[in-house]
Scaffold this motif. Structure first.
Motif, PDB file in Angstrom:
ATOM      1  N   ARG A 198       0.711  10.806   5.675  1.00  0.00           N
ATOM      2  CA  ARG A 198       2.019  10.309   6.141  1.00  0.00           C
ATOM      3  C   ARG A 198       3.086  10.498   5.073  1.00  0.00           C
ATOM      4  N   GLN A 199       2.727  10.275   3.805  1.00  0.00           N
ATOM      5  CA  GLN A 199       3.702  10.458   2.729  1.00  0.00           C
ATOM      6  C   GLN A 199       4.108  11.929   2.604  1.00  0.00           C
ATOM      7  N   ARG A 215      -2.688   7.657   4.646  1.00  0.00           N
ATOM      8  CA  ARG A 215      -1.452   7.261   3.968  1.00  0.00           C
ATOM      9  C   ARG A 215      -0.862   8.449   3.197  1.00  0.00           C
ATOM     10  N   PRO A 273       0.805  -1.214   0.000  1.00  0.00           N
ATOM     11  CA  PRO A 273       0.000   0.000   0.000  1.00  0.00           C
ATOM     12  C   PRO A 273       0.839   1.267   0.000  1.00  0.00           C
ATOM     13  N   GLU A 274       2.063   1.193   0.484  1.00  0.00           N
ATOM     14  CA  GLU A 274       2.915   2.385   0.517  1.00  0.00           C
ATOM     15  C   GLU A 274       3.528   2.686  -0.851  1.00  0.00           C
ATOM     16  N   PRO A 293      -1.014   6.726  -4.428  1.00  0.00           N
ATOM     17  CA  PRO A 293      -2.087   7.064  -3.499  1.00  0.00           C
ATOM     18  C   PRO A 293      -3.164   7.927  -4.136  1.00  0.00           C
ATOM     19  N   ARG A 323      -8.284   5.650   5.358  1.00  0.00           N
ATOM     20  CA  ARG A 323      -6.957   5.031   5.308  1.00  0.00           C
ATOM     21  C   ARG A 323      -6.109   5.638   4.199  1.00  0.00           C
ATOM     22  N   VAL A 324      -6.735   5.846   3.041  1.00  0.00           N
ATOM     23  CA  VAL A 324      -6.006   6.441   1.907  1.00  0.00           C
ATOM     24  C   VAL A 324      -5.560   7.855   2.269  1.00  0.00           C
TER      25      VAL A 324
END
Length: 137
Positions: A66-67, A63, A4-5, A9, A59-60
């Motif tokens: 966080r990125q 993520r 997922p990382e 995204p 969640r997306v």
């Protein structure tokens, strides 16, 4: 299954958002009250799907956040490294210039002493050696 990382995204976010919107439209169309005033059992399933979609979208977004945070941190670390190098170069230059200033001060003091000596020698009366012997005796 993809990591997922490493997946894109933004693509995942647009897919989740599109799926969420279509699910909401579908739910709105299906959510008609039954005779006893309660919604149909299929709307409970749709509500669960809607919650799943919301969680996936969250969640997306998390993520992505966080990125962005990781990228900002990396950029700040690179900027810090560049500024640290620049600061060290400036300190080295200051040190070099202080040494040069000390050399110039030393040379200036030496030349002033030499000039003072020359000036003092010119101020002394020039008496011929024979006249100096007569006055001494």
């Amino acid at each position: 299954m993809e990591d997922p990382e490493t997946t894109d995204p933004l693509q995942t976010l647009s897919e989740v958002s599109a799926s969420f919107e279509s699910t909401e439209k579908h739910m709105d169309a299906m959510e008609e009250p039954s005779d006893d005033g309660a919604t149909s059992s299929s709307s409970n399933v749709d509500e669960e799907n809607r919650k799943k979609m919301l969680r996936e979208r969250n969640r997306v977004h998390a993520r992505l956040s966080r990125q962005r945070k990781r990228q900002r941190l990396e950029a700040l670390q690179e900027e810090n490294d560049a500024l640290t190098r620049e600061c060290k170069m400036a300190r080295d230059e200051i040190s070099r210039l202080r040494g040069l200033l000390e050399e110039c001060d030393y040379e200036n003091a030496r030349l002033r002493a030499w000039v003072d000596g020359v000036m003092q020698a010119q101020r002394l009366p020039q008496t011929p050696p024979a006249a100096a012997a007569v006055t001494a005796g």
